[in-house]
Design an enzyme around this catalytic site. Structure first.
Site, PDB file in Angstrom:
ATOM      1  N   LYS A   1       3.426  -1.057   1.479  1.00 10.33           N
ATOM      2  CA  LYS A   1       3.308  -0.767   2.915  1.00 10.33           C
ATOM      3  C   LYS A   1       2.865  -2.017   3.649  1.00 10.33           C
ATOM      4  O   LYS A   1       2.254  -2.940   3.096  1.00 10.33           O
ATOM      5  CB  LYS A   1       2.307   0.370   3.167  1.00 10.33           C
TER       6      LYS A   1
ATOM      7  N   VAL B   1      -0.626  -7.464  -6.440  1.00 11.47           N
ATOM      8  CA  VAL B   1      -1.889  -6.853  -6.849  1.00 11.47           C
ATOM      9  C   VAL B   1      -3.004  -7.381  -5.950  1.00 11.47           C
ATOM     10  O   VAL B   1      -3.091  -8.588  -5.689  1.00 11.47           O
ATOM     11  CB  VAL B   1      -2.190  -7.172  -8.325  1.00 11.47           C
ATOM     12  N   ALA B   2      -3.859  -6.462  -5.461  1.00 10.42           N
ATOM     13  CA  ALA B   2      -4.975  -6.827  -4.563  1.00 10.42           C
ATOM     14  C   ALA B   2      -4.466  -7.637  -3.377  1.00 10.42           C
ATOM     15  O   ALA B   2      -5.101  -8.607  -2.956  1.00 10.42           O
ATOM     16  CB  ALA B   2      -6.062  -7.594  -5.318  1.00 10.42           C
TER      17      ALA B   2
ATOM     18  N   GLY C   1      -3.308  -6.197  -0.258  1.00  7.95           N
ATOM     19  CA  GLY C   1      -3.292  -5.538   1.036  1.00  7.95           C
ATOM     20  C   GLY C   1      -2.017  -4.778   1.321  1.00  7.95           C
ATOM     21  O   GLY C   1      -1.736  -4.438   2.472  1.00  7.95           O
ATOM     22  N   MET C   2      -1.223  -4.477   0.268  1.00  6.54           N
ATOM     23  CA  MET C   2       0.026  -3.739   0.451  1.00  6.54           C
ATOM     24  C   MET C   2       0.005  -2.393  -0.270  1.00  6.54           C
ATOM     25  O   MET C   2       1.036  -1.772  -0.491  1.00  6.54           O
ATOM     26  CB  MET C   2       1.206  -4.576  -0.026  1.00  6.54           C
ATOM     27  N   ALA C   3      -1.198  -1.945  -0.638  1.00  5.62           N
ATOM     28  CA  ALA C   3      -1.419  -0.601  -1.201  1.00  5.62           C
ATOM     29  C   ALA C   3      -0.748  -0.404  -2.546  1.00  5.62           C
ATOM     30  O   ALA C   3      -0.276   0.692  -2.848  1.00  5.62           O
ATOM     31  CB  ALA C   3      -0.994   0.490  -0.217  1.00  5.62           C
ATOM     32  N   GLY C   4      -0.713  -1.439  -3.377  1.00 14.06           N
ATOM     33  CA  GLY C   4      -0.089  -1.299  -4.687  1.00 14.06           C
ATOM     34  C   GLY C   4      -0.771  -0.275  -5.571  1.00 14.06           C
ATOM     35  O   GLY C   4      -0.113   0.549  -6.217  1.00 14.06           O
ATOM     36  N   GLY C   5      -2.096  -0.285  -5.608  1.00 16.99           N
ATOM     37  CA  GLY C   5      -2.823   0.702  -6.414  1.00 16.99           C
ATOM     38  C   GLY C   5      -2.641   2.107  -5.881  1.00 16.99           C
ATOM     39  O   GLY C   5      -2.470   3.064  -6.652  1.00 16.99           O
TER      40      GLY C   5
ATOM     41  N   ALA D   1      -0.059   3.133  -4.180  1.00 12.81           N
ATOM     42  CA  ALA D   1       1.326   3.503  -4.481  1.00 12.81           C
ATOM     43  C   ALA D   1       1.436   4.033  -5.907  1.00 12.81           C
ATOM     44  O   ALA D   1       2.106   5.051  -6.156  1.00 12.81           O
ATOM     45  CB  ALA D   1       2.234   2.291  -4.286  1.00 12.81           C
TER      46      ALA D   1
ATOM     47  N   ASP E   1      -5.158   5.240   1.542  1.00 15.70           N
ATOM     48  CA  ASP E   1      -3.755   4.848   1.661  1.00 15.70           C
ATOM     49  C   ASP E   1      -2.829   5.672   0.779  1.00 15.70           C
ATOM     50  O   ASP E   1      -1.596   5.578   0.912  1.00 15.70           O
ATOM     51  CB  ASP E   1      -3.578   3.371   1.287  1.00 15.70           C
TER      52      ASP E   1
END
EC number: 2.7.1.148
Length: 314
Positions: free
Chosen positions: A10, A96-97, A99-103, A105, A137
């Site tokens: 995101k 990873v880490a 700011g794109m909401a990988g965790g 997601a 998120d």
């Protein structure tokens, strides 16, 4: 069976942040756009809960109970009154880490994958509730496309998007902790009144109209100053993208990934090339938005089961 779910990253085209609440969170007006950078999560039956990760920066992803995908599987299993007997394999492509909401997601993808694997048919609203318990998120990662998140970001209102927006995302050479960025935001705001966060009418109109120039004039991120304070080198990346023709440049969420809005796909390719050559970032990727949320993209019979059936038929 194994179930594979694809889930997008995101970008926050607006992140308006209020003052700290008594519970430590902040009220937000968070305009999410899902973008076409994806992780995939594959769920396979196992004895107990097992987690594996591949892809860029996979070594930075925890494999214990702190992993959001593992927590999602455990939460769904507890609600269903069963054990979380599943192997979750995460193929990372979202920074990873960053700011794109990988965790987040991965958590949403794990919920969808486990729900399908276990044949639970959990109502969508219940999945959203589990997502909200896991993180602010996570609900948006489940639904994707575009939405306004209020509260701490978990209460979603779908938004209309009238076209495709083209982006470049520049990965930094380090990560930033979201709690650390919020602490720095609070420090920078100390002693002044913080207004209640509201969504920009101009930004929402730009999304509806699919107008990248109007969107560029309206984007904003209240956490950007805090991210730059903690990682000042991001300013050079932002300047490089703007110099390469980006219509807008901003830190994505809590950073340190930086996002650049381009006029069209050819422009995004030129900006990515310039950013890569600038030496101000580790890598630059192009992606379009909006994108669908967590979606089942693969459903394969267990290989041992297929082999046994074949032996029986022979």
């Amino acid at each position: 069976m194994s179930i594979t779910v694809r889930v997008p990253a995101k970008v926050n085209v607006q992140l308006a942040v209020g003052a700290p609440r008594p519970d430590g969170y902040h009220d937000l007006a968070n305009v999410f756009l899902a973008v076409g950078l994806y992780d995939t999560v594959t769920a396979t039956p196992a004895e107990g809960l097992r987690l594996t990760v591949t892809g860029p920066d996979a070594a930075q992803v925890p494999l214990d109970g702190s992993n959001l995908a593992a927590r999602a599987a455990l939460a769904l299993a507890e609600r269903a009154g069963r054990t979380a007997d599943v192997h979750l394999h995460i193929a990372k492509d979202i920074p990873v880490a960053g700011g794109m909401a990988g965790g987040s997601a991965d958590a949403a993808a794990a919920l969808v994958a486990c729900d399908a694997l276990w044949g639970l048919d959990t109502p969508h609203e219940v999945l959203l509730s589990i997502c909200a318990d896991l993180g602010s998120d996570v609900p948006f990662s489940l639904v994707g496309e575009a939405a306004l998140g209020t509260g701490r970001g978990e209460r979603l209102q779908p938004l209309e998007v009238g076209g495709t927006f083209h982006w470049v995302f520049a990965a930094a050479d380090c990560g930033l902790s979201t709690p650390a960025v919020y602490r720095e935001y609070d420090r920078l705001c100390e002693g002044r009144e913080v207004p209640a966060p509201t969504a920009s009418p101009e930004l929402l109109a730009a999304l509806r109209e699919g107008d990248p120039h109007a969107l560029a004039a309206a984007v904003g991120n209240d956490l950007q100053a805090a991210a730059l304070s903690l990682h000042p080198a991001l300013a050079a990346t932002l300047a490089a993208g703007t110099g390469a023709g980006a219509l807008a440049a901003l830190v994505s969420g809590s950073g340190p990934t930086t996002a650049f809005l381009a006029e069209d796909a050819p422009a995004s390719a030129r900006i990515a090339e310039a950013l890569t050559a600038s030496g101000t970032c580790r890598s630059a990727r192009v992606a379009a938005s909006p994108a669908p949320g967590a979606t089942v993209v693969g459903q394969d019979p267990d290989r041992d089961t297929v082999a046994a059936r074949g032996a029986d038929q022979r």
